[in-house]
Enzyme design. Sequence first.
Site, PDB file in Angstrom:
ATOM      1  N   GLU A 187       0.824  -1.208   0.000  1.00  0.00           N
ATOM      2  CA  GLU A 187       0.000   0.000   0.000  1.00  0.00           C
ATOM      3  C   GLU A 187       0.860   1.262   0.000  1.00  0.00           C
ATOM      4  OE1 GLU A 187      -3.043   0.052  -0.547  1.00  0.00           O
ATOM      5  OE2 GLU A 187      -3.943  -1.823   0.140  1.00  0.00           O
ATOM      6  N   ARG A 191       0.585   3.803  -3.299  1.00  0.00           N
ATOM      7  CA  ARG A 191      -0.049   5.088  -3.010  1.00  0.00           C
ATOM      8  C   ARG A 191       0.977   6.210  -2.841  1.00  0.00           C
ATOM      9  NH1 ARG A 191      -5.632   3.965  -0.164  1.00  0.00           N
ATOM     10  NH2 ARG A 191      -5.765   1.702  -0.327  1.00  0.00           N
ATOM     11  N   ASP A 319      -4.464 -10.093  -8.038  1.00  0.00           N
ATOM     12  CA  ASP A 319      -4.726  -9.227  -9.184  1.00  0.00           C
ATOM     13  C   ASP A 319      -3.531  -8.498  -9.796  1.00  0.00           C
ATOM     14  OD1 ASP A 319      -4.530  -7.693  -6.886  1.00  0.00           O
ATOM     15  OD2 ASP A 319      -6.516  -6.805  -7.013  1.00  0.00           O
ATOM     16  N   GLU A 452     -12.124  -0.129 -10.284  1.00  0.00           N
ATOM     17  CA  GLU A 452     -11.654  -1.094 -11.292  1.00  0.00           C
ATOM     18  C   GLU A 452     -12.506  -1.124 -12.551  1.00  0.00           C
ATOM     19  OE1 GLU A 452      -9.639  -1.747  -7.658  1.00  0.00           O
ATOM     20  OE2 GLU A 452     -11.814  -1.766  -8.018  1.00  0.00           O
ATOM     21  N   THR A 536      -0.906   0.613 -10.356  1.00  0.00           N
ATOM     22  CA  THR A 536      -2.182   0.016  -9.973  1.00  0.00           C
ATOM     23  C   THR A 536      -3.031   0.949  -9.121  1.00  0.00           C
ATOM     24  OG1 THR A 536      -3.160  -2.086  -9.240  1.00  0.00           O
ATOM     25  CG2 THR A 536      -1.459  -1.102  -7.823  1.00  0.00           C
TER      26      THR A 536
END
Length: 576
Positions: A187, A191, A319, A452, A536
């Site tokens: 994360e 981010r 994913d 998504e 992502t």
Amino acid sequence: MARSRSSASRWRYVNPAYYLKRPKRLALLLILFVCVTLVVWDRQTLVREHEEEVSKLNDEVTRLHSMLEDIKAAQSGAGKANVIAKVSDASRNSDVLDDPIDVQRREKVKDAMIHAWSSYEKYAWGHDELQPQSKNGVDSFGGLGATLVDALDTLYIMGLDEQFQRAREWVAESLDFNKNYDASVFETTIRVVGGLLSAYDLSGDKVFLEKAKDIADRLLPAWDTPSGIPYNIINLAHGNPHNPGWTGGDSILADSGTEQLEFIALSQRTGDPKYQQKVENVILELNKTFPPDGLLPIYINPHRGTRSYSTITFGAMGDSFYEYLLKVWIQGNKTTAVKHYREMWETSMKGLLSLVRRTTPSSFAYLCEKIGNSLIDKMDELACFAPGMLALGSSGYAPDEAKRFLSLAEELAWTCYNFYQSTPTKLAGENYFFNSGQDMSVGTSWNILRPETVESLFYLWRLTGNKTYQEWGWNIFQAFEKNSRIETGYVGLKDVSTGIKDNMMQSFFLAETLKYLYLLFSPSSVISLDEWVFNTEAHPIKIITRHDQVENSGFFDGKHTETRSRARKEGRFHEN
């Protein structure tokens, strides 16, 4: 008396009865009225058109004056090249006609961003995320200003300059990573490292690069394992990397294979190869025993580098590993230095085909999950990134295969859109189950403003030009506006059937959902897919041709300034 009769005679022409008895004169009067009206109307139209043309000419004069000032200020050949690049880009893009409906919708999305950002500024400034209903900030990621950093590039792309500058000042003066906090490597990378690198690529402001290097250095010890597969948690102040107890000591596939874009970019921009080496060793280790179908379980042993018996999925915890195999190949400009990423991705796509099933009676295509040899008829909304990934990767195939994968991407996107359309609120649940004869049913029923599906609609619109995907995206945006917008920001739903609201505005709503919606209604030259690749978390990173050595990237000499100039032009869109 004669004067009185003459006056009465003149007044009869304004009496309606006079004309009713004389139809020819009535018709002549009507024709005269219509002609006068048309003349006046046409003159007003000409005046408006003249004013618009004058306004456009004034804007053009202002733009040319600005460019002239840039040329005067240029002190070197490199500086002049930058200005020439600006002029060239402006000339190229001025011919693009913007659909008025797209402009209107883009403005609505921009308004949503302003509302979300203003609410964050007012109630949660400097905190990780806003809780809109209770009007306070929470530090979900250790107090790193996650929403602020996540939203930097969205502010920049939308041309929200004042907001961007305030955020930049906070990053420069207040962003401190020396926190006694056990952070998620994944994360924090997608981010914070990704958000800072994207802000740097767009603006050229080195404060962002310096901060990205600071946090990346704190994350690096996570890769110090026997296999090179990283631990997924690390204390930002003291190190001490480890894995969460609930994984049984294993590392998570997505968490371990979704740092490549960011760390390779950091090596390219700093000239220090250590970041790239750490993350590329992960791929080399996984490639040693890569299965024939390219599908890996979600748990990997960081000591031995071996796979643990666990779920195979394109949803949660699996994913983005597959996403980054494709995107690192694109990031490196598809050279031989990154060819093995594409080869691994194509192997995994063969495995993906084995997970495709279709519902009855409506024949919705979906991606199963797999444990051992058993397929589970369940699909996460998170897996709705896959249509966009397939569309983006289809062009690397031969024509027949490209058509096959693009067609599958379109089928899966239709399914994901119906995740939204099948609920009373028109917002998707977290996951769906599929039963014979019943098409789809909501499993976990919350919606937390995920991006998504609109991400995939963005890619499909960009790559096919089919405006249907814009219409679907607009419908989803309207559902967010109806159900999630409140006076103090945006919130998710606890249940997409009842519409009961939660109390969290996720940082990715500003970083991803609103950015992809804005770009869905922007010209294709804005963050061109030929020049940028999205991480992502939807942070655009500049594509740089990969060679065997980081130093040859061309990002560290005078070329960097020119690249940055083009990036700034392509990276934002001003509406006049």
